[in-house]
Design a protein around this motif. Structure first.
Motif, PDB file in Angstrom:
ATOM      1  N   SER A 225      23.998 -37.115  11.641  1.00 54.14           N
ATOM      2  CA  SER A 225      25.265 -36.449  11.905  1.00 54.14           C
ATOM      3  C   SER A 225      24.985 -35.048  12.452  1.00 54.14           C
ATOM      4  O   SER A 225      24.287 -34.899  13.434  1.00 54.14           O
ATOM      5  CB  SER A 225      26.137 -36.412  10.646  1.00 54.14           C
ATOM      6  N   ASN A 226      25.471 -34.012  11.788  1.00 54.79           N
ATOM      7  CA  ASN A 226      25.303 -32.659  12.317  1.00 54.79           C
ATOM      8  C   ASN A 226      24.222 -31.851  11.595  1.00 54.79           C
ATOM      9  O   ASN A 226      24.204 -30.626  11.668  1.00 54.79           O
ATOM     10  CB  ASN A 226      26.628 -31.888  12.248  1.00 54.79           C
ATOM     11  N   VAL A 227      23.294 -32.545  10.912  1.00 57.59           N
ATOM     12  CA  VAL A 227      22.185 -31.869  10.242  1.00 57.59           C
ATOM     13  C   VAL A 227      20.866 -32.317  10.856  1.00 57.59           C
ATOM     14  O   VAL A 227      20.630 -33.515  11.056  1.00 57.59           O
ATOM     15  CB  VAL A 227      22.184 -32.151   8.723  1.00 57.59           C
ATOM     16  N   ILE A 228      20.013 -31.344  11.170  1.00 59.40           N
ATOM     17  CA  ILE A 228      18.682 -31.612  11.722  1.00 59.40           C
ATOM     18  C   ILE A 228      17.642 -31.193  10.681  1.00 59.40           C
ATOM     19  O   ILE A 228      17.682 -30.080  10.160  1.00 59.40           O
ATOM     20  CB  ILE A 228      18.460 -30.833  13.028  1.00 59.40           C
ATOM     21  N   VAL A 229      16.731 -32.116  10.375  1.00 63.22           N
ATOM     22  CA  VAL A 229      15.674 -31.861   9.395  1.00 63.22           C
ATOM     23  C   VAL A 229      14.332 -31.857  10.116  1.00 63.22           C
ATOM     24  O   VAL A 229      14.045 -32.752  10.914  1.00 63.22           O
ATOM     25  CB  VAL A 229      15.670 -32.934   8.289  1.00 63.22           C
TER      26      VAL A 229
ATOM     27  N   GLU B 220      23.501 -33.230  18.542  1.00 61.40           N
ATOM     28  CA  GLU B 220      22.741 -34.129  19.418  1.00 61.40           C
ATOM     29  C   GLU B 220      22.091 -33.356  20.564  1.00 61.40           C
ATOM     30  O   GLU B 220      20.947 -33.601  20.938  1.00 61.40           O
ATOM     31  CB  GLU B 220      23.662 -35.221  19.962  1.00 61.40           C
ATOM     32  N   GLU B 221      22.821 -32.403  21.119  1.00 58.88           N
ATOM     33  CA  GLU B 221      22.272 -31.591  22.208  1.00 58.88           C
ATOM     34  C   GLU B 221      21.150 -30.693  21.712  1.00 58.88           C
ATOM     35  O   GLU B 221      20.116 -30.547  22.375  1.00 58.88           O
ATOM     36  CB  GLU B 221      23.382 -30.749  22.836  1.00 58.88           C
ATOM     37  N   VAL B 222      21.329 -30.088  20.543  1.00 58.75           N
ATOM     38  CA  VAL B 222      20.290 -29.230  19.965  1.00 58.75           C
ATOM     39  C   VAL B 222      19.028 -30.045  19.684  1.00 58.75           C
ATOM     40  O   VAL B 222      17.908 -29.616  19.968  1.00 58.75           O
ATOM     41  CB  VAL B 222      20.801 -28.561  18.673  1.00 58.75           C
TER      42      VAL B 222
ATOM     43  N   LEU C 251      14.833 -43.842  11.395  1.00 59.43           N
ATOM     44  CA  LEU C 251      15.069 -42.624  10.624  1.00 59.43           C
ATOM     45  C   LEU C 251      16.267 -41.870  11.171  1.00 59.43           C
ATOM     46  O   LEU C 251      16.242 -41.416  12.324  1.00 59.43           O
ATOM     47  CB  LEU C 251      13.816 -41.741  10.677  1.00 59.43           C
ATOM     48  N   GLY C 252      17.328 -41.751  10.377  1.00 59.56           N
ATOM     49  CA  GLY C 252      18.510 -41.012  10.795  1.00 59.56           C
ATOM     50  C   GLY C 252      19.149 -41.592  12.051  1.00 59.56           C
ATOM     51  O   GLY C 252      18.973 -42.763  12.400  1.00 59.56           O
ATOM     52  N   ASP C 253      19.927 -40.772  12.745  1.00 55.14           N
ATOM     53  CA  ASP C 253      20.556 -41.176  14.004  1.00 55.14           C
ATOM     54  C   ASP C 253      19.559 -41.144  15.157  1.00 55.14           C
ATOM     55  O   ASP C 253      19.681 -41.910  16.108  1.00 55.14           O
ATOM     56  CB  ASP C 253      21.744 -40.265  14.319  1.00 55.14           C
ATOM     57  N   GLU C 254      18.583 -40.256  15.085  1.00 52.64           N
ATOM     58  CA  GLU C 254      17.508 -40.170  16.068  1.00 52.64           C
ATOM     59  C   GLU C 254      16.388 -39.352  15.451  1.00 52.64           C
ATOM     60  O   GLU C 254      16.622 -38.496  14.594  1.00 52.64           O
ATOM     61  CB  GLU C 254      17.985 -39.542  17.383  1.00 52.64           C
ATOM     62  N   ALA C 255      15.152 -39.640  15.876  1.00 49.58           N
ATOM     63  CA  ALA C 255      14.007 -38.970  15.256  1.00 49.58           C
ATOM     64  C   ALA C 255      12.799 -39.053  16.182  1.00 49.58           C
ATOM     65  O   ALA C 255      12.733 -39.887  17.083  1.00 49.58           O
ATOM     66  CB  ALA C 255      13.684 -39.606  13.904  1.00 49.58           C
ATOM     67  N   PHE C 256      11.828 -38.150  15.935  1.00 48.70           N
ATOM     68  CA  PHE C 256      10.566 -38.234  16.657  1.00 48.70           C
ATOM     69  C   PHE C 256       9.451 -37.713  15.774  1.00 48.70           C
ATOM     70  O   PHE C 256       9.679 -37.010  14.773  1.00 48.70           O
ATOM     71  CB  PHE C 256      10.616 -37.456  17.981  1.00 48.70           C
ATOM     72  N   LEU C 257       8.220 -38.088  16.139  1.00 47.85           N
ATOM     73  CA  LEU C 257       7.026 -37.648  15.425  1.00 47.85           C
ATOM     74  C   LEU C 257       6.049 -37.067  16.431  1.00 47.85           C
ATOM     75  O   LEU C 257       5.809 -37.656  17.487  1.00 47.85           O
ATOM     76  CB  LEU C 257       6.384 -38.823  14.677  1.00 47.85           C
ATOM     77  N   ASP C 258       5.482 -35.912  16.094  1.00 45.33           N
ATOM     78  CA  ASP C 258       4.461 -35.287  16.926  1.00 45.33           C
ATOM     79  C   ASP C 258       3.201 -35.124  16.084  1.00 45.33           C
ATOM     80  O   ASP C 258       3.276 -34.917  14.860  1.00 45.33           O
ATOM     81  CB  ASP C 258       4.948 -33.931  17.440  1.00 45.33           C
ATOM     82  N   ASP C 259       2.038 -35.223  16.743  1.00 46.66           N
ATOM     83  CA  ASP C 259       0.753 -35.135  16.055  1.00 46.66           C
ATOM     84  C   ASP C 259      -0.198 -34.353  16.948  1.00 46.66           C
ATOM     85  O   ASP C 259      -0.534 -34.812  18.045  1.00 46.66           O
ATOM     86  CB  ASP C 259       0.217 -36.545  15.777  1.00 46.66           C
ATOM     87  N   ALA C 260      -0.621 -33.193  16.497  1.00 49.71           N
ATOM     88  CA  ALA C 260      -1.469 -32.329  17.323  1.00 49.71           C
ATOM     89  C   ALA C 260      -2.710 -31.918  16.552  1.00 49.71           C
ATOM     90  O   ALA C 260      -2.635 -31.559  15.367  1.00 49.71           O
ATOM     91  CB  ALA C 260      -0.696 -31.092  17.769  1.00 49.71           C
TER      92      ALA C 260
END
Length: 284
Positions: A243-247, A136-138, A214-223
């Protein structure tokens, strides 16, 4: 007889000294090992994360999805080259249980499309911090680096301004109509073109943002990089934690024609669909 008495006395003295040392050692031990308020109990170790391994990244994206994200892949006439394009290229890693990734790049007559998928399994090395908390911190650091815009708040001040204007006795409808009619068509067209080119003209639903589905937490960026006079490249990033996996998914498109702009909604929809599929893969 006197010698025997002397030996016995020395033995007795040694016994007393040894007993004193033993007693002192015992007292020190009880003092050093004491734990005020929680004597005799050890702190419980934090829970490990749900995931102990990671999926194979280059096979995590199916062929139909690659056809959608990389349209040029179907234009490859050579079968061997097309198969190689589908396979992707695994990124260098030293521990496939901790971090893996895969890249795809396809050139076509219309554009160059790139796709990058990364899986990271976070492990905490502190007994008091769980793998999930560490992940979560990462993820929080990753989201902060994306510098997403602040979400729009409801009840903007413009509502209050309009209500005060409507209640003002000094407002002259005829003067407003006159001012409106005096605007030149050239000025209207110029303003319209300016609005369409401005970032503020982007619908709020397509702006960089957090995602709640999406998942436990998520974000979308568009540049979007470049300008109308050069080739413009759009990069859509979708990242989520379960959980403890970040995609992390990075989807890029660079048109072959100068001035062409990759479609934001289309690219976001494709990237989000892939993210949902990878989340299902992790869920098993």
């Amino acid at each position: 007889m006197q010698r025997k008495a002397y030996v016995s006395g020395v033995a007795a003295l040694l016994a007393v000294l040894l007993a004193g040392c033993t007693g002192g050692s015992s007292d020190d031990s009880s003092t050093d090992n004491s734990n005020p308020g929680d004597a005799g109990t050890a702190s419980p170790a934090a829970q490990p994360g749900k995931y102990r391994t990671l999926p194979e990244p280059c096979s995590a994206v199916d062929q139909d999805t690659l056809d959608s994200l990389l349209p040029g892949i179907a234009q490859i006439t050579d079968e061997e080259q097309r198969d190689k394009a589908y396979e992707g290229e695994a990124t260098l890693t030293f521990d496939t249980d901790r971090k893996v990734g895969c890249r795809w790049k396809v050139d076509s007559t219309d554009a160059t499309d790139r796709l990058y998928v990364d899986f990271e399994r976070v492990v905490s090395y502190h007994n008091s911090v769980s793998d999930d908390s560490e992940a979560e911190e990462v993820f929080g650091t990753k989201e902060a680096a994306a510098d997403l815009p602040e979400p729009a708040t409801s009840g903007s001040s413009s509502d209050g301004d309009s209500s005060s204007d409507s209640g003002s006795s000094s407002t002259d409808p005829s003067s407003s109509a006159s001012a409106s009619s005096s605007a030149s068509p050239a000025a209207d067209s110029s303003e319209s073109a300016s609005d369409s080119a401005s970032p503020s003209a982007t619908p709020s639903s397509l702006l960089p943002r957090t995602l709640s589905d999406l998942g436990d937490e998520a974000f979308l960026d568009d540049a979007l990089s470049g300008s109308g006079s050069t080739v413009q490249q759009r990069t859509v990033t979708v990242a989520f934690r379960t959980s403890n996996v970040i995609v992390t998914i990075e989807y890029e498109e660079q048109p072959a024609t100068v001035g062409a702009v990759p479609d934001s909604k289309e690219m976001q929809d494709r990237a989000r669909k892939l993210a949902a599929s990878l989340a299902d893969t992790l869920a098993g």
